[in-house]
Design an enzyme around this catalytic site. Sequence first.
Site, mmCIF file in Angstrom:
data_model
loop_
_atom_site.group_PDB
_atom_site.id
_atom_site.type_symbol
_atom_site.label_atom_id
_atom_site.label_comp_id
_atom_site.label_asym_id
_atom_site.label_seq_id
_atom_site.Cartn_x
_atom_site.Cartn_y
_atom_site.Cartn_z
ATOM 1 N N ILE A 1 0.839 -1.191 0.000
ATOM 2 C CA ILE A 1 0.000 0.000 0.000
ATOM 3 C C ILE A 1 0.882 1.252 0.000
ATOM 4 O O ILE A 1 1.999 1.226 0.515
ATOM 5 C CB ILE A 1 -0.969 -0.015 1.211
ATOM 6 C CG1 ILE A 1 -1.934 1.170 1.190
ATOM 7 C CG2 ILE A 1 -0.214 -0.130 2.517
ATOM 8 C CD1 ILE A 1 -3.059 1.081 2.228
ATOM 9 N N CYS A 2 0.358 2.317 -0.575
ATOM 10 C CA CYS A 2 0.955 3.644 -0.539
ATOM 11 C C CYS A 2 2.252 3.681 -1.342
ATOM 12 O O CYS A 2 2.240 3.543 -2.554
ATOM 13 C CB CYS A 2 1.140 4.077 0.915
ATOM 14 S SG CYS A 2 1.536 5.815 1.141
ATOM 15 N N ALA A 3 3.392 3.873 -0.703
ATOM 16 C CA ALA A 3 4.683 3.892 -1.387
ATOM 17 C C ALA A 3 5.247 2.494 -1.599
ATOM 18 O O ALA A 3 6.144 2.299 -2.417
ATOM 19 C CB ALA A 3 5.685 4.727 -0.592
ATOM 20 N N TYR B 1 0.246 5.235 -3.877
ATOM 21 C CA TYR B 1 0.119 6.657 -3.548
ATOM 22 C C TYR B 1 0.451 7.440 -4.820
ATOM 23 O O TYR B 1 1.341 7.044 -5.568
ATOM 24 C CB TYR B 1 1.076 7.025 -2.405
ATOM 25 C CG TYR B 1 0.779 8.375 -1.813
ATOM 26 C CD1 TYR B 1 -0.218 8.519 -0.863
ATOM 27 C CD2 TYR B 1 1.475 9.501 -2.236
ATOM 28 C CE1 TYR B 1 -0.513 9.761 -0.321
ATOM 29 C CE2 TYR B 1 1.189 10.742 -1.705
ATOM 30 C CZ TYR B 1 0.194 10.877 -0.753
ATOM 31 O OH TYR B 1 -0.104 12.098 -0.224
#
Length: 188
Positions: free
Chosen positions: A100-102, A121
């Site tokens: 998730i995200c980075a 992200y």
Amino acid sequence: MKKVLVFLADGFEEIEALSVVDVMRRAGVKCDLCSIKDEYVRGTHDIIVKSDCIIDDVNQDEYDAVVLPGGLPGADNLLDERVKNMAIKLAGEGKIVAAICAAPQTLEAFGLLEDKKCTSYPGFIKGREKVNYLEDQLVVVDQNIITSRGPATALEFGFRILQELGYEDKAKSIKEDMLVNFYVDCIK
């Protein structure tokens, strides 16, 4: 019972890691917080979390999924040969590898996103030649690879991992119990 391993490295995004652990444990899924270094790990917002295990002591064959939370420099700190080897091994066995995200950027560096649909992200994966980036999705599943956008999507990310592990009814029930459906209805 299924088992999930959530990696922790200094600078991890706390909500992304702990939301997944919370959802898994509510469902009765064994979920371990696994540090790649020390027993205590400092998140990106200076929250210190005690891990359940250290990567060198883990039997990777026991796990059905691994999760890489984002946050910086947490996602960069997960660029570790032991994390890479475990993620590649589990992915090759058809087990779930989630980021998730980075952290999808970390999976890309491991070679696990080639020709896969994914999200991250904003700005971390978009425009890369070997991935099919979907910026309008909260969570993207492509075979056994699961990716998500960031802190606001952390609960949905956790629920999707739970569903992909075969706990769809539990995911629905926990969403109701946590008022997630109520919340979603209110913000429409």
